[in-house]
Motif scaffolding. Structure first.
Motif, PDB file in Angstrom:
ATOM      1  N   LEU C   9       0.836  -1.208   0.000  1.00 14.65           N
ATOM      2  CA  LEU C   9       0.000   0.000   0.000  1.00 14.65           C
ATOM      3  C   LEU C   9       0.862   1.245   0.000  1.00 14.65           C
ATOM      4  CD1 LEU C   9      -3.112  -0.217   2.303  1.00 14.65           C
ATOM      5  CD2 LEU C   9      -2.959   0.430  -0.086  1.00 14.65           C
ATOM      6  N   ILE C  10       1.902   1.208   0.819  1.00 11.88           N
ATOM      7  CA  ILE C  10       2.766   2.390   0.876  1.00 11.88           C
ATOM      8  C   ILE C  10       3.322   2.685  -0.506  1.00 11.88           C
ATOM      9  CG2 ILE C  10       4.965   3.232   1.740  1.00 11.88           C
ATOM     10  CD1 ILE C  10       4.359   1.912   4.354  1.00 11.88           C
ATOM     11  N   ILE C  11       3.712   1.623  -1.197  1.00 13.59           N
ATOM     12  CA  ILE C  11       4.295   1.849  -2.519  1.00 13.59           C
ATOM     13  C   ILE C  11       3.234   2.282  -3.513  1.00 13.59           C
ATOM     14  CG2 ILE C  11       5.462   0.739  -4.446  1.00 13.59           C
ATOM     15  CD1 ILE C  11       6.845  -1.031  -2.472  1.00 13.59           C
ATOM     16  N   PHE C  12       2.108   1.595  -3.487  1.00 10.60           N
ATOM     17  CA  PHE C  12       1.189   1.791  -4.600  1.00 10.60           C
ATOM     18  C   PHE C  12       0.038   2.750  -4.321  1.00 10.60           C
ATOM     19  CE2 PHE C  12       3.195  -2.292  -5.639  1.00 10.60           C
ATOM     20  CZ  PHE C  12       3.766  -1.902  -6.821  1.00 10.60           C
ATOM     21  N   ALA C  13      -0.091   3.176  -3.080  1.00  9.87           N
ATOM     22  CA  ALA C  13      -1.164   4.136  -2.804  1.00  9.87           C
ATOM     23  C   ALA C  13      -1.035   5.377  -3.684  1.00  9.87           C
ATOM     24  CB  ALA C  13      -1.175   4.497  -1.324  1.00  9.87           C
ATOM     25  N   PRO C  14       0.172   5.962  -3.808  1.00  9.17           N
ATOM     26  CA  PRO C  14       0.255   7.130  -4.688  1.00  9.17           C
ATOM     27  C   PRO C  14      -0.079   6.785  -6.130  1.00  9.17           C
ATOM     28  CG  PRO C  14       2.200   6.953  -3.312  1.00  9.17           C
ATOM     29  CD  PRO C  14       1.440   5.681  -3.138  1.00  9.17           C
ATOM     30  N   ALA C  15       0.334   5.602  -6.572  1.00  6.31           N
ATOM     31  CA  ALA C  15       0.038   5.233  -7.953  1.00  6.31           C
ATOM     32  C   ALA C  15      -1.461   5.103  -8.162  1.00  6.31           C
ATOM     33  CB  ALA C  15       0.738   3.925  -8.301  1.00  6.31           C
ATOM     34  N   VAL C  16      -2.130   4.524  -7.167  1.00  5.93           N
ATOM     35  CA  VAL C  16      -3.585   4.416  -7.265  1.00  5.93           C
ATOM     36  C   VAL C  16      -4.195   5.804  -7.297  1.00  5.93           C
ATOM     37  CG1 VAL C  16      -5.629   3.661  -6.045  1.00  5.93           C
ATOM     38  CG2 VAL C  16      -3.653   2.160  -6.181  1.00  5.93           C
ATOM     39  N   GLY C  17      -3.647   6.676  -6.461  1.00  3.46           N
ATOM     40  CA  GLY C  17      -4.119   8.053  -6.467  1.00  3.46           C
ATOM     41  C   GLY C  17      -3.963   8.677  -7.842  1.00  3.46           C
ATOM     42  N   ALA C  18      -2.793   8.418  -8.454  1.00  2.68           N
ATOM     43  CA  ALA C  18      -2.551   8.955  -9.785  1.00  2.68           C
ATOM     44  C   ALA C  18      -3.569   8.411 -10.774  1.00  2.68           C
ATOM     45  CB  ALA C  18      -1.133   8.602 -10.235  1.00  2.68           C
ATOM     46  N   PHE C  19      -3.918   7.145 -10.589  1.00  3.33           N
ATOM     47  CA  PHE C  19      -4.898   6.521 -11.471  1.00  3.33           C
ATOM     48  C   PHE C  19      -6.243   7.234 -11.372  1.00  3.33           C
ATOM     49  CE2 PHE C  19      -8.194   3.274 -12.121  1.00  3.33           C
ATOM     50  CZ  PHE C  19      -7.873   2.901 -13.412  1.00  3.33           C
ATOM     51  N   PHE C  20      -6.640   7.502 -10.132  1.00  3.86           N
ATOM     52  CA  PHE C  20      -7.923   8.201  -9.972  1.00  3.86           C
ATOM     53  C   PHE C  20      -7.852   9.618 -10.521  1.00  3.86           C
ATOM     54  CE2 PHE C  20      -8.886   4.941  -6.678  1.00  3.86           C
ATOM     55  CZ  PHE C  20      -9.987   4.430  -7.339  1.00  3.86           C
ATOM     56  N   LEU C  21      -6.673  10.227 -10.307  1.00  2.00           N
ATOM     57  CA  LEU C  21      -6.508  11.594 -10.802  1.00  2.00           C
ATOM     58  C   LEU C  21      -6.745  11.644 -12.308  1.00  2.00           C
ATOM     59  CD1 LEU C  21      -3.402  13.334  -9.265  1.00  2.00           C
ATOM     60  CD2 LEU C  21      -5.764  14.018  -9.115  1.00  2.00           C
ATOM     61  N   ALA C  22      -6.350  10.567 -12.964  1.00  2.00           N
ATOM     62  CA  ALA C  22      -6.456  10.559 -14.408  1.00  2.00           C
ATOM     63  C   ALA C  22      -7.902  10.716 -14.863  1.00  2.00           C
ATOM     64  CB  ALA C  22      -5.875   9.264 -14.971  1.00  2.00           C
ATOM     65  N   PHE C  23      -8.837  10.357 -13.981  1.00  2.86           N
ATOM     66  CA  PHE C  23     -10.245  10.452 -14.375  1.00  2.86           C
ATOM     67  C   PHE C  23     -10.912  11.721 -13.882  1.00  2.86           C
ATOM     68  CE2 PHE C  23      -9.300   5.934 -14.403  1.00  2.86           C
ATOM     69  CZ  PHE C  23      -9.638   5.650 -15.716  1.00  2.86           C
TER      70      PHE C  23
END
Lengths: 102, 819, 531, 200
Positions: C9-23
């Protein structure tokens, strides 16, 4: 002159060569076709001779039978082509049929 | 008792920090700028600190039944009065005590680290020849918390050292760094002195800085681009916040239980000094002076750091108690060296380690380099006069009484680690400094600059005193000097305030009519620093302390005649000191007003500024009453390292360090010489500036070269500028050039090379490889093209070709594979 | 929380955030900012949770995660945390969060910026948590690309130049690292090749027979040199540092903060996590050079900083100088003839000091860049000679800046001091000359920082353009500054907070290196005997 | 000189001369005639070589079928000048020389081979019963029955042991040839059907 293998082969060779020379010299499409017949016949002589004088047995004869059949078929087709050619060009001079010239 | 002392001192230490936090965070908002409450907050903090320190001192004293004083009674009996010279007869009887002290050296037991648990043990025998002090000592020990395990090792210990850990900074295996405390009488005296003077100066500053209590402060020293003066908000709160932070740092330095902690607070007082010197941030001279002060201190700290590295690497500890215990000294106080000049350390964890003697010298010199920087000794003295750009209370507190004295304090605190060679260097540095600064002070005309040079000179005295083995003498002078110099600075502050920020003495004169209290208290300070006295009747503090130093120096050169300068220079300077101090007083307060405008507007300062003067004046005058038998000296001497008293004879380097006894022998001689010099200086000043019998201007003209040399401060600033500042900038520019041109050049070159190579690559690609491919294609095409003639389209020829081909094939076969 | 979940989660939470940002709608700038900030806060909160679960008395890897990733090449998804990586993870979380706050000053292409920003954070976290060399390498590269775009798109006037320079330098380093990685992969393990850092380290400290066959001492030296150059570029040290001033100067403020606060630490972390334990013999062989390079970096960086007229460039060179201390602290490993470490505690202290210096520099340096950014946002220039008088115009800002710059200067009570001094103290044991050179840095540091402070903040009045735009610091900016300053003070006063976290791991590292060196020495003798 | 030799000589000479005449004669119709002579003689040779079925087929298909077809074709296309299309003498000479070369080569090749030895070697290597060389001279003729059996998938001439997997008959080729013939007939009919000339 006793019939022997080499005798037959000699006849085959003569027929073959004559057929080839015929093919090479005839400008008439049907003449060419005759040359082909001669070539095939020369081969047939050989096969039959092998069948007679070697261990080939009946196979040689059967091959020659097939060749005869194919020669007939080929003749039929070739003549059909020749007729067609004649229809189109009003000649059967094969030298006129040079559309494949490079 | 240890816990009590620790608690009290820590309260005194941390209160200013609390004060700082409150003042800096709460001060700048809105109308709080114009209230005095930050000042009162600061005063309350430091005042409470003073009360804590004083009570700590009293508790310590009563806890030991004032054993320090009592132990000296015997000494007193031996040497009734300093001027009395019959003590030579007593000497033989004292020798046995000497011997026994040497036969039973008091070694501290291997200390066990104790966190937050105050432990005490016996470190020193204050006075080896006090044979009957033994009893008192035992009584003292009996009164303290627990019977000492090392009390059995007996001889005449008195002072107690409480040390322990406050909290741990870090630990790496056996290496432990912590915030410690180390409380002995020196600590307590310093605490009391610092808090007392700081309280007075805080009070004074309330008056002095009151013009900052406005939203529209006009700084007349700063001109804006439109030609006017700078207008800015007042910064009253900030001044007191910085003062509080400084007090915290200074007290932390004094309380420190290890040399690393000293370094920490060393730097902190440095930054406070920086902030305070540069308090008028708008003045370019002020910020430059602040930078100069901090950077020159850093130069010293660089040496300090080297010393720390050596100590840390070889001793593995920074705690004073462990360090002192680790260095082996023989009975005579010499550092024990091995065959190849190595020293076998007895480390606190019980192991032993061989350290080269030279590294001990390096360590000592390194730590002392820090002191040179902080105490503005030669060759790092030039920052202190510039530091007078700060407000006068800052000069009084930071740059005369406390911070600059920290170097001396550290030299004293770290004394057992200094080997004789280092002490000699210390002594010479002190001697050079005191003379050099005094000569410059003679020609200075800025009232604060005179005091600044005087401070440097007096610090030189202290350093010299420590260097020539007068441990107590040096620190004694530290305390007395703190009192009278802070007094004089405050007086000068009062003058400056009264004259509306006029600092040039050449525009003053006759001010004693306008500001009598200031004039009178200043006179007290001047007499004290000049070392005047009426022998046998009355003597101000400066007389006693300077006397002690000069006497030690005399004893030192008697033992080591080659180093006669170490006596000559301080003696000469004693006269110069008296001269320039009285010159200052005469020029400022006596005679006729030189500038009518200044004189007419001059006025005595308000009570809040004169009150500190009145408090400090008696202290400056009488704090050292009794001289070496007085309370102050005894308190200090109680913390003296045990081998100092007896002196150290002929060390490895051939130096003989005088003991108390040897010093005592020459005390009166030295005192007489010093007094004569002081009186001579005073008279000269009176003749030149008091009576106007000789025109000073003529003298200036006659010695124009010397005058210029001195007014340019021996050209040190120019020298340093040429030697260090400019080269550093050159080197910096050079390195930047290397970076931009050379390294980046290489990178760019590589880049360009790559681009070039790529171009060639492209060319190669287009011409060669593509060409090859095209060639193959074209060749194939043309070959095919060339065969097209064969492709006649004529059936019969094809047959011929086949036949010819077969024939050829057969021919090839037959010729290649003949039967 | 379950370590697998937590670490991932620590690693990928920002990436997930970026994913949502994309929308999200690219024009809703405030929402984008808010969501990014929220994501970074969540990440930081998770790293705090990691800290809470962390047991500082355990010396080895904790909360190890092992999942097969590419089994045919024996590549695993291995994560874990120990006392060395945890502080850096916390630092990453913190600096990213503050940089997100500082990102308010970004004024164009918000959506792309925030997406890249979050991806960058993912990459950084991954680097610090990965325990598989391959995974490490992947994250290392993952972090590279967003940085390239962040500098190249949102940077200053010479952004393209800076971005390409940054990229090429770092890529060159990565390639050396890749070579070393493959070398180690194919040479160690004997029967089974492995990218597992723990396993590789175990091999490196294995028996001498082990070392004679697989990871031979001479190979260790080669691998170490390759790895070191790779990491040194990132760190950076002289003479491969020139990408840093350009990248810093051109990057937007929050990216400068991350660059200085976290990215530079990856070099040091790589050295301590990979180069050291995998090549003990190589480390020892190169120790003197490392310390010398460190000392040169200190002096060189300080001098270069002294000559700058660009405020940000000065801070950038101060980074070079400060990271020199890290290198010194890491490498003060002295051996005697008997293959025993001379005073191992000193080396322990050096490494600890270096680690502390990394964290401290992460705080002080990102703070300094932020402070430069604050004034740059107002007056749009950075010429040191055209400032002045800011104390009066922006008192709170000046106060915070002074505090943070003092932390950079190495003032006691602030974080910079502890790292510097501990490193310097430990270095005398190694080499007197280099120790003295390193110590002399304190003078120069004081010189350039104080001089800069004088030129920017002190003085009667502001001399440069846009004087009318100088407004007091906003609450948002003040918060960032105050948080960093508070941390600087806390770490400066209670360094043991950090040291106690790292102590067990560093002690184990020191023991490990000692063992590895002994075995390698034995292996060298074996090899000689074989000849 | 027995009868066999006489016939052999006779057929040999007529076949060879017929073939030569085909080559030499310029008229297509004459060529057809000489071809008939040649092929007929060949059929005679087949009979002499105990291949009576092949010889019969030769006569039936070639002489009776194919050549009739050829003659029809000649007649359909021999409109006046096109019956005789002269070839240039150079070409004829060239072809003749190459033909002779070819003939020489073939003869040289075949006389260079030891046919007896080769036959026995083949027989040894293939480990099969050599054919006895004489077919059953039953009432149905020499070769009629074996060939018929072969075309139906059996090989009576190889003996019972060999009539397993290896020596299967020619059923499949026979079928293929049958279909082939059918396709050819259809194709020939398609090609030869009268189309309206585009140009006309």
């Amino acid at each position: 002159m006793q019939p022997s293998l080499s005798g037959y082969l000699l006849i085959g060779a003569v027929l073959f060569t004559c057929g080839v020379v015929c093919m090479a010299t005839r400008r008439n499409a049907i003449g060419v076709l005759m040359g082909v017949e001669l070539v095939l016949n020369g081969a047939n002589v050989n096969l039959v001779a092998f069948s007679r004088y070697t261990t080939l047995g009946i196979d040689g004869q059967i091959y020659s039978l097939f060749i005869i059949v194919l020669a007939a078929a080929e003749a039929a087709l070739a003549l059909a082509i020749a007729l067609n050619f004649y229809n189109n060009h009003l000649t059967i001079d094969v030298d006129k049929a040079s559309s494949l010239k490079g | 008792m240890g816990d009590t002392l620790k608690t009290l001192l820590m309260i005194a230490w941390l209160l200013p920090l609390f004060g700082f936090a409150v003042e800096i965070l709460w001060g700048p908002r809105g109308d709080r700028r114009t209230t005095r409450w930050p000042a009162w907050m600061a005063v309350a903090c430091i005042g409470s600190g003073f009360l804590c320190s004083l009570s700590a001192l009293l508790i310590w004293g009563s806890g030991t039944d004032w054993a320090v004083l009592q132990s000296h009674d015997s000494h007193d009996a031996g040497h009734a009065a300093p001027s009395d010279t019959h003590h030579e007869g007593v000497e033989p009887q004292e020798h046995p005590a000497h011997e026994s002290a040497q036969q039973n050296p008091i070694r501290p037991t291997a200390p066990v680290r104790a966190n937050d648990a105050a432990r005490w043990h016996l470190t020193t025998a204050a006075d080896g020849h006090a044979s009957d002090a033994h009893q008192n000592a035992h009584t003292a020990a009996g009164h303290t918390d627990s019977p000492s395990d090392s009390a059995a090792s007996s001889h005449g210990q008195v002072p107690l050292v409480y040390h322990g850990t406050i909290y741990r900074l870090a630990a790496f295996g056996s290496l432990i760094l912590s915030i410690d405390y180390y409380i002995d009488s020196l600590t307590l005296v310093m605490f009391t002195m610092v808090t007392l003077i700081a309280t007075c100066i805080h009070l004074f500053a309330i008056g002095y800085m009151s013009d900052e209590l406005t939203d529209e402060y006009v700084d007349h020293f700063v001109h804006t681009s439109d030609g006017g003066h700078l207008h800015r908000q007042g910064r009253f709160y900030r001044f007191f916040a910085f003062l509080s932070l400084f007090c915290f740092s200074m007290l932390g330095l004094v309380l420190a239980g290890n040399i690393f902690q000293v370094f920490i607070f060393w730097e902190l007082v440095g930054i406070c000094s920086y902030l305070l010197i540069g308090f008028y941030t708008e003045r370019h001279s002020a910020s430059t002076a602040a930078n100069k002060a901090f950077i020159m201190n850093r130069v010293g700290d660089f040496g300090f750091l080297i010393g720390l590295m050596v100590i840390w690497t070889w001793f593995g500890t920074f705690q004073f108690s462990d360090l002192f215990a680790s260095l082996p000294r023989d009975d005579a106080g010499r550092v024990v060296t091995g065959e190849y000049g190595e020293v076998a350390l007895a480390l606190p964890d019980g192991s032993s380690k061989q350290i080269p003697y030279t590294l001990l010298v390096v360590a000592g010199l390194g730590v002392f380099a820090g002191c040179i920087g902080k105490s503005a000794q030669f060759p790092l003295q030039t920052w202190l006069p510039d530091a007078m750009e700060g407000p006068t209370p800052v000069s009084a507190l930071v740059h005369s009484a406390t911070m600059v004295a920290a170097g001396v304090y550290l030299t004293g605190r770290f004394y057992p680690m200094f080997v004789p060679e280092v002490l000699l260097v210390i002594a010479y540095i002190g001697a050079v400094t005191l003379f050099l600064a005094a000569t410059i002070a003679v020609v200075a005309t800025d009232i604060k600059k005179v005091l600044a040079y005087s401070t440097i000179s007096q610090l030189g005295y202290m350093v010299l005193g420590l260097g020539v083995f007068g441990w107590a003498a040096g620190l004694f002078h530290l305390i007395t000097h703190a009192f009278f110099k802070s007094l004089m600075f405050l007086c000068s502050g009062s003058v400056i305030h009264g004259c509306h920020h006029e600092q040039e003495m050449t525009r003053m004169g006759g001010l004693r009519h306008r500001m009598p209290i200031t004039a009178f208290t200043m006179l007290v300070g001047v007499i004290a620093i000049a070392g005047l006295s009426i022998p046998g009747l009355i003597a101000f503090s400066g007389y006693h302390s300077k006397d002690a130093i000069v006497a030690t120096a005399l004893a030192f050169i008697q033992a080591n005649p080659g180093h006669f300068l170490l006596f000559l220079l301080p003696l000469l300077t004693a006269g110069i000191t008296a001269f320039y101090m009285f010159r200052l007083w005469f020029m400022t307060f006596a005679g006729e007003p030189r500038d009518a405008h200044v004189y007419d507007h001059a006025h005595e300062s308000p009570w809040i500024m004169t009150l500190p003067l009145l408090i400090l004046a008696p202290l400056a005058a009488f704090c050292a009453t009794g001289g070496e038998d007085g309370l102050l000296y005894r308190l200090l001497a109680g913390s003296e390292p045990n081998y100092v008293a007896a002196g150290v004879s002929s060390t490895a380097s051939g130096l003989t360090l005088p003991g108390h006894h040897a010093i005592h022998e020459v005390h009166s001689t030295a005192g007489t010489w010093a007094l004569v010099a002081a009186i001579a200086g005073t008279l000269l000043a009176w003749v030149l500036y008091g009576t106007k019998a000789v025109r000073v201007e003529d003298m200036k003209r006659q010695m124009a070269g010397l005058h210029r040399f001195l007014t340019h401060k021996w050209y040190f600033d120019e020298l340093y500028d040429a030697l260090f500042v400019q080269p550093v900038h050159q080197v910096a520019r050079f390195f930047a050039w290397i970076d931009r041109t050379l390294i980046d050049g290489i990178v760019h070159f590589a880049a360009r090379l790559t681009v070039l190579a790529s171009r060639w690559d492209r060319l190669f690609d287009e011409l060669f490889i593509d060409g090859l491919v095209n060639l193959v294609g074209r060749a194939t095409f043309s070959v095919g093209r060339s065969f097209h003639v064969v492709q006649t389209g004529r059936l019969r020829q094809y047959v011929m070709f086949i036949v010819v081909g077969v024939v050829a094939l057969f021919a090839v076969l037959f010729t290649t594979f003949p039967r | 929380m379950n370590p697998e979940v937590l670490l991932s989660l620590i690693i990928f939470a920002p990436a997930v955030g970026a994913f949502f940002l994309a929308f999200m709608d690219g024009r809703a700038v405030d929402q984008l900012r808010g969501f990014t900030l929220f994501t970074t806060i969540v990440t930081f909160g998770l790293s705090i949770l990691l800290w809470v679960q962390f047991d500082s008395s355990v010396s080895g890897i904790q909360m190890a995660v092992e999942l097969p990733w590419i089994p045919s090449w024996n590549i695993w998804y291995r994560l874990g945390v120990d006392g060395i990586s945890l502080p850096l993870v916390l630092l990453t979380g913190l600096v990213s969060m503050l940089a997100a706050v500082a990102s308010w000053s970004i004024n164009r292409l918000h959506k792309g910026y925030f997406i890249l920003f979050l991806l960058l954070e993912s990459g950084m976290m991954g680097v610090f948590l990965a325990l598989d060399f391959f995974l490490f390498y992947v994250f290392w590269e993952v972090m590279l690309l967003p940085m390239y775009f962040l500098i190249g798109i949102w940077g200053g006037p010479r952004k393209e130049y800076a971005a390409i320079k940054f990229f090429l330098f770092t890529l060159a380093g990565s390639i050396l690292m890749l070579i070393a990685m493959l070398m180690l992969y194919f040479q160690t393990g004997g029967q089974e090749h492995s990218f597992n850092l723990i396993e590789l380290a175990r091999v490196a400290s294995g028996t001498s027979e082990h070392l004679t066959q697989g990871l031979t001492p001479s190979m260790q030296i080669t691998a170490f040199i390759l790895l070191f150059i790779g990491f040194a570029i990132k760190m950076p040290v002289v003479p491969v540092h020139t990408w840093l001033p350009d990248a810093h100067v051109e990057a937007p403020t929050p990216i400068s903060m991350i660059l200085a606060g976290v990215l530079l630490k990856m070099g040091g972390y790589g050295i301590i996590r990979i180069a050291f334990p995998l090549c003990p013999w190589g480390t020892q062989a190169a120790a003197w050079v490392l310390v010398a390079i460190g000392a040169i970096s200190i002096i060189y960086g300080a001098f270069a900083a002294l000559a700058q007229t660009d405020f940000k460039r000065l801070v950038a060179y101060s980074s070079v100088s400060h990271m020199g201390y890290v290198l010194i602290g890491l490498a003060v490993w002295k051996m005697n003839e008997a293959s025993q470490t001379v005073n191992a505690d000193m080396w322990n202290m050096g490494i600890s000091g270096a680690m502390f210096q990394m964290i401290a520099h992460g705080i002080s340096s990102s703070g300094m860049f932020f402070m430069v950014g604050v004034i740059y946002d107002r007056v749009h220039h950075r010429n040191l000679n055209e400032f002045g008088g800011l104390t009066a115009r922006m008192p709170l800002y000046s106060g915070l800046s002074a505090g943070i710059f003092f932390a950079g200067l190495g003032l006691p009570g602030l974080c910079g001091f502890i790292g510097e001094v501990f490193v310097v103290l430990s270095s005398w044991n190694f080499s007197h000359v280099l120790a003295v050179i390193a110590a002399s840095g304190v003078i120069l540091t004081a010189g350039y920082i104080l001089w800069a402070l004088q030129r920017v903040y002190l003085g009667p009045e502001y001399k440069g353009p846009h004087a009318e735009d100088i407004t007091p610091i906003s609450t948002r900016e003040a918060t960032v500054g105050a948080v960093l300053l508070a941390l600087a003070i806390i770490l400066g006063v209670f360094p043991n907070l950090l040291f106690s976290m790292m102590n067990a791991s560093i002690t184990e590292l020191v023991t490990h290196m000692q063992t590895g060196y002994e075995h390698a020495a034995a292996a060298v003798q074996n090899l000689q005997a074989m000849r | 000189m027995n009868g066999e030799a006489v016939f052999f000589t006779l057929f040999t000479v007529s076949a060879c001369l017929g073939a030569l005449a085909v080559v030499v004669s310029q008229n297509v119709v004459r060529m057809a005639f000489w071809l008939i002579i040649c092929l007929g003689s060949t059929a005679g040779l087949f009979f002499l070589a105990d291949a009576d079925f092949v010889g019969a087929v030769q006569l039936l298909i070639y002489v009776g079928g194919t050549l009739v077809l050829l003659v029809f074709a000649v007649m359909l296309t021999s409109s006046g000048p096109y019956v005789k299309i002269e070839t240039s003498p150079g070409e004829v000479i060239l072809a003749g020389m190459i033909g002779l070369l070819f003939l020489f080569m073939v003869i040289a090749a075949q006389t260079g081979i030891d046919w007896e030895g080769t036959g026995s070697r083949i027989a040894e290597a293939s480990e099969i019963d050599p054919p006895d060389g004489t077919f059953d001279t039953g009432a149905e003729g020499h070769t009629l029955r074996p060939i018929g059996m072969s075309l139906l998938g059996l090989r009576p001439d190889r003996g019972a042991a060999a009539s397993g997997t290896l020596f299967t008959g020619y059923l499949l080729p026979f079928e293929i040839v049958s279909v082939h013939l059918l396709v050819v007939l259809v194709g020939a009919a398609y090609l030869a059907r009268a189309k309206r000339r585009r140009e006309a």
